[in-house]
Design a protein around this motif. Structure first.
Motif, short mmCIF file in Angstrom:
data_model
loop_
_atom_site.label_atom_id
_atom_site.label_comp_id
_atom_site.label_asym_id
_atom_site.label_seq_id
_atom_site.Cartn_x
_atom_site.Cartn_y
_atom_site.Cartn_z
N ASP A 183 0.86 -1.17 0.00
CA ASP A 183 0.00 0.00 0.00
C ASP A 183 0.90 1.22 0.00
O ASP A 183 1.93 1.24 0.65
N SER A 212 -1.81 -3.78 -6.36
CA SER A 212 -3.23 -3.78 -6.74
C SER A 212 -3.53 -4.74 -7.89
O SER A 212 -4.22 -4.40 -8.84
N SER A 257 -0.48 3.06 -5.06
CA SER A 257 -1.50 2.02 -4.86
C SER A 257 -2.17 2.30 -3.53
O SER A 257 -1.58 2.07 -2.47
N GLN A 314 -5.78 1.77 -1.40
CA GLN A 314 -7.09 1.12 -1.30
C GLN A 314 -7.51 0.45 -2.61
O GLN A 314 -8.65 0.56 -3.04
N GLY A 315 -6.57 -0.17 -3.29
CA GLY A 315 -6.92 -0.90 -4.50
C GLY A 315 -6.94 -0.06 -5.75
O GLY A 315 -7.11 -0.59 -6.85
N ASP A 316 -6.79 1.28 -5.63
CA ASP A 316 -6.67 2.13 -6.83
C ASP A 316 -5.20 2.21 -7.18
O ASP A 316 -4.38 2.57 -6.35
N LEU A 317 -4.90 1.89 -8.43
CA LEU A 317 -3.50 1.89 -8.86
C LEU A 317 -3.25 3.03 -9.84
O LEU A 317 -4.10 3.35 -10.67
N ARG A 339 -10.31 0.54 -8.50
CA ARG A 339 -10.55 -0.75 -7.85
C ARG A 339 -11.64 -1.53 -8.59
O ARG A 339 -11.74 -2.73 -8.48
#
Lengths: 325, 182
Positions: free
Chosen positions: A158, A178, A193, A195-198, A233
């Motif tokens: 993260d 991610s 990266s 919370q899953g957003d890359l 995400r």
């Protein structure tokens, strides 16, 4: 010569004239106002000026190298001098100005490191890996490194980091984040990266992004300098062109935004400062911000923010609450 | 908007701040003519903005915001040029920009080997283009741009008028842009 070519010549001549006029030792507000009027007169004027300006800056950055080269020319056919130390330093400056990868002197490398690196709120950390690659970790970032004879693997659990990767064709450098694998040979790029957003931004070299074994789906991208790939995400992929330097600016405590929703800006700030900011209503969080935020102290940052948007901040139980002005 | 609360309430967007945001890109291009790169110009724009914010816009009678903005920008440039013009300064600046600290140790960053080659080719290209300029034009460009003399100092060194220096520089920029067009 077609009339279009003539026009372009005329525009370039005017752009050169403007750049020369702005070099006056006593440049005045009159020059500024006239300059602005000229910029506004035609879109071609602006782009022509930007082109001449880019060359002007390139000469500035390479001035010592060019002077050395001219001195060599003047002495020809005397033997060509090998590039001097001073020349290399000048080259380094130009490489940095262009946002290129910069390697670190091997003799000064940090000793071998533990496999995991992490930063807390407001912390930045620069790490030199065993191969000489350099990683800049932004706040609240965690990554682990495992190098073998045939691979250099980094896992970004993260956070955000800039990688200056040394060239080694036999050992590709990969960053897993991610559900994607970012693969390079030798280059400089930023991976974020959260919370899953890359988000991957390339400053120099070529970078491949493909789905990892754990990803449900996704395409493979080959990114070139100045390209930014965002994968949400939910799997939405967006490719855009950015100024690569902007993506690297957080290293020097500057956050550069172009029409970034306030909510994202606040999320960034909350990783840098202890006092947490909340936004009073979601609509406010959608408001776009364009500008540079210098991260010195939080009070100053909040004051500047309130000048960029019609907002004000009040103390709240958990920290600060942002309200509409 | 009641005049209650803390005496130093956040400034509202006065005409000056509004004009600043409208003209930000133009001001950036204006300033960038005299900075060594766009990042430095961005810093100057930011300085300008901080100065404006400190002016307490609402309280200032601004009839011609654009003129005031460019006057302030021109003043910033004078200060900036004064602090960076001396050639010794130029070297110091390089040293600053090519060094960074790792674990408290001052180290010198150098480009990777393949980039040295590319940068070297480009420097040679730039130098060849300068060498191909007509002699007076080339001399003006070299003194002013490469050695960092002001227009007045260049004029003095060449024994020509300042206006002539500006014309040489203009022609040199045009010539070099054509020759080095990608």
């Amino acid at each position: 010569m077609t009339s279009m070519a003539t026009d372009e010549d005329g525009v370039m001549a005017a752009a050169s004239a403007w750049l020369a006029r702005l070099q006056r030792d006593d440049v005045t507000e009159r020059d500024g106002l006239d300059f602005e009027a000229w910029l506004a007169a035609a879109p071609a004027n602006r782009s022509a000026y930007q082109r001449t300006l880019a060359l002007w800056h390139e000469f500035e950055t390479c001035a010592d190298g060019v002077l050395a080269e001219l001195a060599v020319d003047a002495r020809r056919p005397a033997s060509r001098r090998a590039p001097t130390r001073r020349w290399l330093v000048a080259g380094g400056a130009s490489a940095m100005a262009a946002g290129l990868a910069v390697a670190v002197l091997p003799s000064l490398l940090a000793p071998p490191e533990p496999a995991t690196y992490a930063t807390g709120k407001g912390q930045h950390r620069k790490v030199t890996l065993p191969d000489g690659s350099v990683v800049d970790l932004n706040a609240e970032t965690r990554l682990s490194v495992s190098f073998s004879r045939s691979a250099r693997r980094v896992e970004l659990a993260d956070g955000q980091a800039i990688f200056d990767v040394t060239h080694d064709e036999r050992r590709p450098f990969t960053v897993e984040a991610s559900g994607r694998i970012v693969r390079v040979v030798g280059t400089q790029f930023d991976v974020r990266s959260r919370q899953g957003d890359l988000r991957v931004t390339v400053a120099h070299g070529k970078v491949q992004v493909r789905p990892s074994a754990t990803a449900a789906s996704g395409r493979t991208f080959l990114l070139t300098p100045g390209q930014r790939l965002e994968i949400g995400r939910t799997g939405v992929e967006t490719l855009q062109t950015v100024d690569p330097q902007e993506a690297l600016d957080w290293r020097t405590g500057r956050l550069v935004y172009r029409a970034e929703p306030l909510a994202n800006v606040v999320a960034d700030l909350n990783r840098q400062f202890v006092e947490q900011i909340e936004i009073s209503d979601p609509a406010l969080g959608e408001m776009p911000i364009t500008g540079v935020i210098v991260l010195d102290d939080q009070a100053a940052v909040m004051a500047r923010l309130s000048l960029m948007l019609p907002i004000r901040s009040v103390p709240s139980q958990r920290g600060l609450l942002l309200l509409r002005k | 908007m009641a005049p209650s609360g803390p005496s130093k309430k956040p400034a509202e967007d006065g005409p000056l701040i509004r004009a600043f945001f409208e003209k930000r890109e133009n001001l950036l291009l204006f300033l960038a003519a005299r900075t060594r790169c766009m990042a430095t110009a961005e810093d100057l724009v930011q300085d300008l903005y901080l100065k404006l914010a400190a002016l307490n816009d609402g309280a200032v009678d601004v009839r011609a915001p654009s003129a005031l903005l460019y006057r302030m920008a021109a003043n910033l440039l004078v200060d900036h040029v004064r602090s960076t013009q001396r050639s010794s300064q130029r070297n110091n600046q390089w040293r600053r920009e090519t060094r960074s600290a790792i674990g408290g140790e001052d180290i010198v960053d150098e480009p990777a080997a393949d980039e040295v080659v590319v940068a070297k080719q480009r420097v040679r290209q730039l130098a060849e283009a300068v060498a191909a300029l007509p002699p007076q034009m080339g001399r003006a460009f070299r003194l002013h741009k490469l050695e960092g003399l002001s227009q007045a100092q260049t004029a003095q060194a060449m024994g020509v008028s300042v206006k002539m220096v500006e014309q040489h520089i203009q022609a040199a920029i045009r010539n070099l842009s054509q020759r080095l067009r990608a």
